[in-house]
Scaffold this motif. Structure first.
Motif, PDB file in Angstrom:
ATOM      1  N   UNK A   1       0.834  -1.209   0.000  1.00 40.82           N
ATOM      2  CA  UNK A   1       0.000   0.000   0.000  1.00 40.82           C
ATOM      3  C   UNK A   1       0.865   1.255   0.000  1.00 40.82           C
ATOM      4  N   UNK A   2       1.956   1.238   0.770  1.00 43.01           N
ATOM      5  CA  UNK A   2       2.846   2.398   0.837  1.00 43.01           C
ATOM      6  C   UNK A   2       3.531   2.635  -0.500  1.00 43.01           C
ATOM      7  N   UNK A   3       3.986   1.548  -1.140  1.00 44.84           N
ATOM      8  CA  UNK A   3       4.643   1.680  -2.437  1.00 44.84           C
ATOM      9  C   UNK A   3       3.684   2.247  -3.482  1.00 44.84           C
ATOM     10  N   UNK A   4       2.434   1.772  -3.474  1.00 38.60           N
ATOM     11  CA  UNK A   4       1.423   2.291  -4.406  1.00 38.60           C
ATOM     12  C   UNK A   4       1.158   3.772  -4.156  1.00 38.60           C
ATOM     13  N   UNK A   5       1.073   4.119  -2.898  1.00 39.19           N
ATOM     14  CA  UNK A   5       0.805   5.518  -2.530  1.00 39.19           C
ATOM     15  C   UNK A   5       1.932   6.433  -3.001  1.00 39.19           C
ATOM     16  N   UNK A   6       3.177   6.004  -2.760  1.00 38.18           N
ATOM     17  CA  UNK A   6       4.342   6.797  -3.178  1.00 38.18           C
ATOM     18  C   UNK A   6       4.374   6.950  -4.694  1.00 38.18           C
TER      19      UNK A   6
ATOM     20  N   UNK B   1       2.193  -0.288 -12.611  1.00 40.75           N
ATOM     21  CA  UNK B   1       3.422  -0.646 -13.322  1.00 40.75           C
ATOM     22  C   UNK B   1       4.643  -0.462 -12.438  1.00 40.75           C
ATOM     23  N   UNK B   2       4.653   0.621 -11.657  1.00 36.93           N
ATOM     24  CA  UNK B   2       5.755   0.854 -10.725  1.00 36.93           C
ATOM     25  C   UNK B   2       5.788  -0.232  -9.650  1.00 36.93           C
ATOM     26  N   UNK B   3       4.594  -0.696  -9.251  1.00 38.93           N
ATOM     27  CA  UNK B   3       4.527  -1.757  -8.249  1.00 38.93           C
ATOM     28  C   UNK B   3       5.120  -3.050  -8.804  1.00 38.93           C
ATOM     29  N   UNK B   4       4.867  -3.315 -10.093  1.00 37.67           N
ATOM     30  CA  UNK B   4       5.452  -4.521 -10.704  1.00 37.67           C
ATOM     31  C   UNK B   4       6.980  -4.459 -10.661  1.00 37.67           C
ATOM     32  N   UNK B   5       7.525  -3.285 -10.923  1.00 35.02           N
ATOM     33  CA  UNK B   5       8.979  -3.125 -10.873  1.00 35.02           C
ATOM     34  C   UNK B   5       9.497  -3.302  -9.438  1.00 35.02           C
ATOM     35  N   UNK B   6       8.701  -2.823  -8.480  1.00 34.26           N
ATOM     36  CA  UNK B   6       9.059  -3.024  -7.069  1.00 34.26           C
ATOM     37  C   UNK B   6       9.142  -4.513  -6.750  1.00 34.26           C
TER      38      UNK B   6
END
Length: 277
Positions: free
Chosen positions: A203-208, A229-234
């Motif tokens: 949730x924090x990564x998505x928010x950022x 897409x950024x979450x997939x890279x994370x």
């Protein structure tokens, strides 16, 4: 009372304390070895209490795996200086404590400290080490685990980082298992799969990611989609099986294992000196 060099040497061999400390203890005890040993133990306890507030950020990580790969243990023991961590006696005691964890299937530091060995609790053995070495000594973490799969261990040179990896089944080629353990040591994944990542972190990564995109002027709808897409890279960076394999970036860790007919990873423990996460 006159104390012979032979008696001092004998007490030193029994307790590991310094020569002068042994001589003083024997003099105070009028040559009584049992009393002298108790005097040395009390001195160690007093020194341990005095050094309780000191920083102990050096030390060792040690691991042990059974021959059949079904049981594994790890231990972190801390001291104040690298000089002590490299001392043979300190390393021998670390291995001794690890063996006690392994053989008694101990799963917590408190349980280990309460365990008796040679008539003393491990807590008292640690105090004796403090009396002998003169530094704060602390057992910081222990791990014990069993599996119907297979454990592989890896210790990074210097013993400041260690990894236990649990595979779903027997690993025929230990070098492949070691490669994965080294991957975990180097890349510090959060979990084996996406499901293992704590939801609050996701949730924090998505928010950022979404906030960054909105600040760049993206619309709410576009920011929502792009943040996925950024979450997939994370996940590719922090989930073990999705990480790029360090020895061949054209493969993920999962692909590397499948290409070598090696079972997938079920879990892992990564112990880094001073890192309690």
């Amino acid at each position: 009372m006159s104390i012979s060099a032979k008696d001092v040497k004998e007490l030193r061999e029994q307790t590991g304390a310094g020569m002068m400390d042994c001589k003083k203890a024997l003099q105070e005890a009028d040559g009584d070895f049992e009393k002298a040993t108790e005097i040395l133990r009390k001195k160690g306890q007093q020194l341990s209490e005095k050094r309780a507030d000191r920083e102990a950020n050096q030390g060792l990580i040690v691991t042990r795996v059974s021959d059949d790969g079904s049981k594994a243990a790890a231990l972190e023991i801390n001291c104040e200086t690298d000089f002590v961590a490299r001392n043979d006696d300190f390393q021998d005691r670390a291995q001794q404590f690890l063996d006690i964890v392994f053989e008694n299937q101990i799963e917590s530091v408190d349980e280990l400290l309460e365990t008796e060995h040679n008539g003393l609790s491990i807590a008292d053995h640690v105090k004796d080490m403090v009396g002998k070495i003169g530094e704060k000594i602390k057992i910081n973490r222990v791990v014990f685990a069993e599996t119907d799969g297979f454990f592989i261990s890896y210790i990074h040179p210097g013993n400041q980082l260690g990894v236990l990896v649990e595979f779903e089944d027997d690993v025929e080629d230990p070098e492949i298992g070691k490669d994965v353990a080294m991957q975990i040591a180097a890349m510090n994944p959060l979990a084996v799969t996406r499901d293992g990542v704590d939801s609050s972190i996701v949730e924090k990564e998505l928010e950022i990611a979404k906030d960054q995109l909105l600040e760049e002027g993206k619309s709410e709808e576009i920011a929502e989609k792009a943040s996925q897409g950024k979450l997939r890279r994370f996940y590719e960076e922090r989930v073990l099986l999705e990480q790029k394999f360090v020895k061949d970036n054209s493969l993920s860790v999962e692909e590397y294992l499948k290409n070598n007919d090696t079972p997938l990873v079920k879990s892992f423990h990564r112990l880094q000196l001073g890192d309690d996460s």
